[in-house]
Design an enzyme around this catalytic site. Structure first.
Site, short mmCIF file in Angstrom:
data_model
loop_
_atom_site.label_atom_id
_atom_site.label_comp_id
_atom_site.label_asym_id
_atom_site.label_seq_id
_atom_site.Cartn_x
_atom_site.Cartn_y
_atom_site.Cartn_z
N GLY A 57 7.33 7.34 4.76
CA GLY A 57 5.98 7.76 5.10
C GLY A 57 5.00 6.67 4.73
O GLY A 57 5.30 5.81 3.91
N CYS A 107 6.83 5.34 -4.28
CA CYS A 107 5.70 5.03 -3.40
C CYS A 107 5.72 3.54 -3.08
O CYS A 107 5.93 2.73 -3.98
CB CYS A 107 4.39 5.42 -4.07
SG CYS A 107 2.93 5.08 -3.06
N LEU A 108 5.51 3.21 -1.82
CA LEU A 108 5.51 1.80 -1.43
C LEU A 108 4.38 1.04 -2.13
O LEU A 108 4.45 -0.17 -2.26
CB LEU A 108 5.39 1.67 0.09
CG LEU A 108 6.57 2.26 0.87
CD1 LEU A 108 6.29 2.25 2.37
CD2 LEU A 108 7.85 1.51 0.56
N HIS A 149 2.38 14.15 -0.86
CA HIS A 149 2.29 12.79 -1.40
C HIS A 149 1.37 11.94 -0.53
O HIS A 149 0.49 11.22 -1.04
CB HIS A 149 3.70 12.18 -1.45
CG HIS A 149 3.76 10.73 -1.80
ND1 HIS A 149 4.32 10.27 -2.98
CD2 HIS A 149 3.35 9.61 -1.13
CE1 HIS A 149 4.23 8.94 -3.00
NE2 HIS A 149 3.65 8.52 -1.90
N HIS A 153 -2.88 10.20 -0.95
CA HIS A 153 -3.40 8.86 -0.66
C HIS A 153 -4.79 8.96 -0.02
O HIS A 153 -5.66 8.13 -0.27
CB HIS A 153 -2.47 8.12 0.30
CG HIS A 153 -1.25 7.51 -0.36
ND1 HIS A 153 -1.34 6.53 -1.32
CD2 HIS A 153 0.07 7.75 -0.19
CE1 HIS A 153 -0.11 6.19 -1.70
NE2 HIS A 153 0.77 6.92 -1.04
O1 GNR Z 1 9.11 5.89 1.10
C1 GNR Z 1 8.71 6.77 0.33
N1 GNR Z 1 9.60 7.56 -0.31
C2 GNR Z 1 9.24 8.69 -1.01
C3 GNR Z 1 10.19 9.31 -1.80
C4 GNR Z 1 9.91 10.45 -2.50
C5 GNR Z 1 8.67 11.00 -2.42
C6 GNR Z 1 7.68 10.41 -1.65
C7 GNR Z 1 7.96 9.26 -0.95
S1 GNR Z 1 6.76 8.54 0.04
C8 GNR Z 1 7.27 6.89 0.08
C9 GNR Z 1 6.43 6.11 1.05
C10 GNR Z 1 5.00 6.10 0.57
O2 GNR Z 1 4.63 5.49 -0.38
N2 GNR Z 1 4.16 6.84 1.22
O3 GNR Z 1 2.89 6.94 0.83
NI NI Z 2 2.90 6.63 -1.30
#
Ligand code: GNR
Ligand code: NI
Length: 189
Positions: A57, A107-108, A149, A153
């Site tokens: 995501g 989270c990325l 999640h 953001h």
């Molecule tokens: O790639 C993502 N993996 C993830 C794993 C567990 C809970 C939430 C996420 S979101 C994250 C990508 C991201 O940072 N989206 O904002």
């Molecule tokens: Ni994230």
């Protein structure tokens, strides 16, 4: 020889993903007024950036665009390899379940850090799709966690904001150190 047929050309750009403690990640994202070609181009680029990362995501603010746009694909790393991108514009969450579930989140924008976060196990989400059509969906399980999640953001929040101050400070310190290290490595290279 076969004639070259070029019916259309899609140029997608992989954008840079901002990482904490970048102050832009604390921006509150603005709603989109109209799902037009500019927003669709943003969604295409976000999807490409997300697949490249790789992640499941991505919220627009993570690529420095503080608008209420999310792309998601929770299927693409399954064995069949079939991609199922989903697009959420101006998403609104309601009917949050009282029951909570716990998942380990990453989270990325918080690279290489993971923590268990508790969130409502179910919710309803209203949004505009890729074509600007109004949609409603029930989310549960991992999908519910992921959409919440991403919604965080839009409010300038990261999953680490759900942790204790101490845990959060430790993670941010690690990120700052890793950033310094990688910029040193770039100078040496
Ligand atoms: O790639 C993502 N993996 C993830 C794993 C567990 C809970 C939430 C996420 S979101 C994250 C990508 C991201 O940072 N989206 O904002
Ligand atoms: Ni994230």
């Amino acid at each position: 020889d076969e004639p070259l047929k070029l019916s259309y050309l899609i140029i997608m750009t992989i954008k840079k993903i901002l990482t904490a403690p970048d102050p832009l990640l604390k921006t509150i994202s603005k709603p989109v007024e109209k799902v037009d070609d500019e927003i669709r181009k943003l969604m295409d680029d976000m999807l490409e950036t997300m697949y490249d990362a790789p992640g499941i995501g991505l919220a627009a603010v993570q690529v420095g665009v503080p608008r209420r746009v999310i792309v998601m694909d929770i299927s693409w790393n399954k064995e069949d390899g079939i991609k199922e991108p989903k697009y959420f514009v101006n998403p609104v969450i309601s009917n949050k379940a009282k029951d909570l579930s716990i998942y380990e989140e990453g989270c990325l924008s918080v690279p290489d850090q993971y923590a268990e976060i508790e969130r409502p196990e179910k919710c309803v989400i209203n949004y505009l799709d890729y074509d600007g059509k109004e949609k409603q969906e029930e989310a549960e399980g991992l999908f519910a966690t992921w959409i919440q999640h991403e919604m965080d953001h839009h409010e300038g929040m990261l999953f680490i904001d759900h942790l204790s101050t101490l845990k959060k400070i430790l993670i941010v310190k690690k990120l700052v150190k890793a950033k310094k290290q990688s910029s040193k490595e770039r100078i040496v290279a």
